[in-house]
Write an enzyme that holds these catalytic residues in place. Sequence first.
Site, PDB file in Angstrom:
ATOM      1  N   LYS A  12       0.828  -1.218   0.000  1.00 21.02           N
ATOM      2  CA  LYS A  12       0.000   0.000   0.000  1.00 21.02           C
ATOM      3  C   LYS A  12       0.854   1.257   0.000  1.00 21.02           C
ATOM      4  O   LYS A  12       0.364   2.345  -0.341  1.00 21.02           O
ATOM      5  CB  LYS A  12      -0.943  -0.012   1.197  1.00 21.02           C
ATOM      6  CG  LYS A  12      -2.027  -1.080   1.085  1.00 21.02           C
ATOM      7  CD  LYS A  12      -3.392  -0.479   0.979  1.00 21.02           C
ATOM      8  CE  LYS A  12      -4.340  -1.399   0.250  1.00 21.02           C
ATOM      9  NZ  LYS A  12      -5.630  -0.814  -0.016  1.00 21.02           N
ATOM     10  N   ASP A  65      -8.428   0.498   7.537  1.00 20.53           N
ATOM     11  CA  ASP A  65      -8.287  -0.521   8.570  1.00 20.53           C
ATOM     12  C   ASP A  65      -6.810  -0.824   8.785  1.00 20.53           C
ATOM     13  O   ASP A  65      -6.460  -1.809   9.401  1.00 20.53           O
ATOM     14  CB  ASP A  65      -9.091  -1.787   8.256  1.00 20.53           C
ATOM     15  CG  ASP A  65      -9.005  -2.167   6.801  1.00 20.53           C
ATOM     16  OD1 ASP A  65      -7.929  -1.949   6.211  1.00 20.53           O
ATOM     17  OD2 ASP A  65     -10.002  -2.671   6.257  1.00 20.53           O
TER      18      ASP A  65
HETATM   19  C1  LIG Z   1      -2.187  -6.372   2.699  1.00 21.67           C
HETATM   20  C2  LIG Z   1      -3.295  -6.109   1.751  1.00 21.67           C
HETATM   21  N1  LIG Z   1      -3.451  -6.896   0.694  1.00 21.67           N
HETATM   22  C3  LIG Z   1      -4.439  -6.703  -0.193  1.00 21.67           C
HETATM   23  C4  LIG Z   1      -5.353  -5.669  -0.026  1.00 21.67           C
HETATM   24  C5  LIG Z   1      -6.477  -5.541  -1.006  1.00 21.67           C
HETATM   25  O1  LIG Z   1      -6.404  -4.393  -1.782  1.00 21.67           O
HETATM   26  P1  LIG Z   1      -7.709  -3.812  -2.470  1.00 21.67           P
HETATM   27  O2  LIG Z   1      -8.595  -3.271  -1.391  1.00 21.67           O
HETATM   28  O3  LIG Z   1      -7.220  -2.790  -3.413  1.00 21.67           O
HETATM   29  O4  LIG Z   1      -8.391  -4.964  -3.153  1.00 21.67           O
HETATM   30  C6  LIG Z   1      -5.228  -4.814   1.072  1.00 21.67           C
HETATM   31  C7  LIG Z   1      -6.155  -3.701   1.289  1.00 21.67           C
HETATM   32  O5  LIG Z   1      -6.143  -3.033   2.295  1.00 21.67           O
HETATM   33  C8  LIG Z   1      -4.172  -5.043   1.994  1.00 21.67           C
HETATM   34  O6  LIG Z   1      -4.002  -4.252   3.067  1.00 21.67           O
END
Ligand SMILES: Cc1ncc(COP(=O)(O)O)c(C=O)c1O
Length: 413
Positions: A90, A138
Amino acid sequence: MSTEIQRAPGQPEAFTLHLNKAAQRALPWTGAQDAILSDAGYAVAKQTISGWPGYARSPLEELPGLAADLGVSSIHFKDEGGRFGLGSFKALGGAYAVARLLQSEMGKSLGRAVGMEEVTGIAHPDLAGKITVCCATDGNHGRSVAWGARTFGCACVIFIHATVSEARKTAIEAYGAEVRRCDGNYDDSVREAQETATAEGWFVVSDTSYEGYMDVPKDVMQGYEIMAGEAFDELETPPTHIFLQTGVGGMAAAVTAQAKRRWGAKRPAIILCDPDQSACYLESFRAGAPAAVHGDLDTLMAGLACGEVSALAWEILRDHADAVVALTDDAAVGAMRRLARPSAGDTPIVAGESAVAGVAVLTLLMADAEARDMLQLDNHARVLFFGTESDTDAELYERLVGMSAAEVRGSTG
Ligand SMILES: Cc1ncc(COP(=O)(O)O)c(C=O)c1O
């Protein structure tokens, strides 16, 4: 052939596999999709982000032991845990969107185009300092926005809901942001962030898009594409299958966009992975249109606990994601443990709750002949995973895996 199979309902190894009949490899990359994520946008994001202090390509681990155990030809795991020291992929998205927003707002103040180097070099600290960015989170997205705000010199307020852990709150505060805890669930914190922003003249930097709010999340996704580009550049042979865990789908759409633009009709199979408690892509593929999941969305995979798809991500995944698999929390925890204590020869990997859905899903599918058949998963398959976070909640990680991240990294595998 059926489009859906359901296995072992109520059991830890339960899964639902649904084929997205609307997707086909031959479908074109449309103008509407290119207006979201494009080669030109990717080039700008790549040039910008690779110039930030601390940029390094994240490791692409090959896991031959796991591939042999599961019965596929190869497995690569792109480990995003170290990205800019933030613990997750992120870091690429929220911070990039903050930089782009400052570029645009400073341009309005100065009445001229502002170069990205003026933003990253904090050439106008007075202008940047007057801007406040905010978002609901979150965890990981808020950390990225807070880090971007501190790096580029603007103020930042992050809204978290009742059950976001203290560890995740403290991690965001460490980047200098004010963190406000709201009553209720994630959607309540989104509302409070938006209402406060409107009242105070702040800018919402959200990772999900909806009617009337598209520009910022587009930048977030464009930043994520860097991760896909790095992995694809490094692989000598393209993968045949990519497994992508989905919250609102921004990450999955960014990887899919890079795959489709690079390989066209020869793109790999794209398989989405949804927690069974927040399976908004499963429901949307079943309905053939965005469908919301209600309830408390209670999953350990906190980053994936989203009840609604992002409108921009849907525009891409509707056409170019071939299947979705819903999985249990137990399956995810099993995958975390397996990566931490790997088969002989594989590097031990610290992967958090939201990082391992693909590994868990492949494990389930390879044990099921019909599922393997539906997705042509056999000993010729070259599989790619995106390990999107490390132990972003260290205490929870240790409790689930039985080892701390330091112990995992120190073990020989
Ligand atoms: C560690 C991690 N992987 C995957 C995702 C999924 O991303 P998206 O909400 O763009 O699908 C998130 C989203 O917060 C995340 O924190």
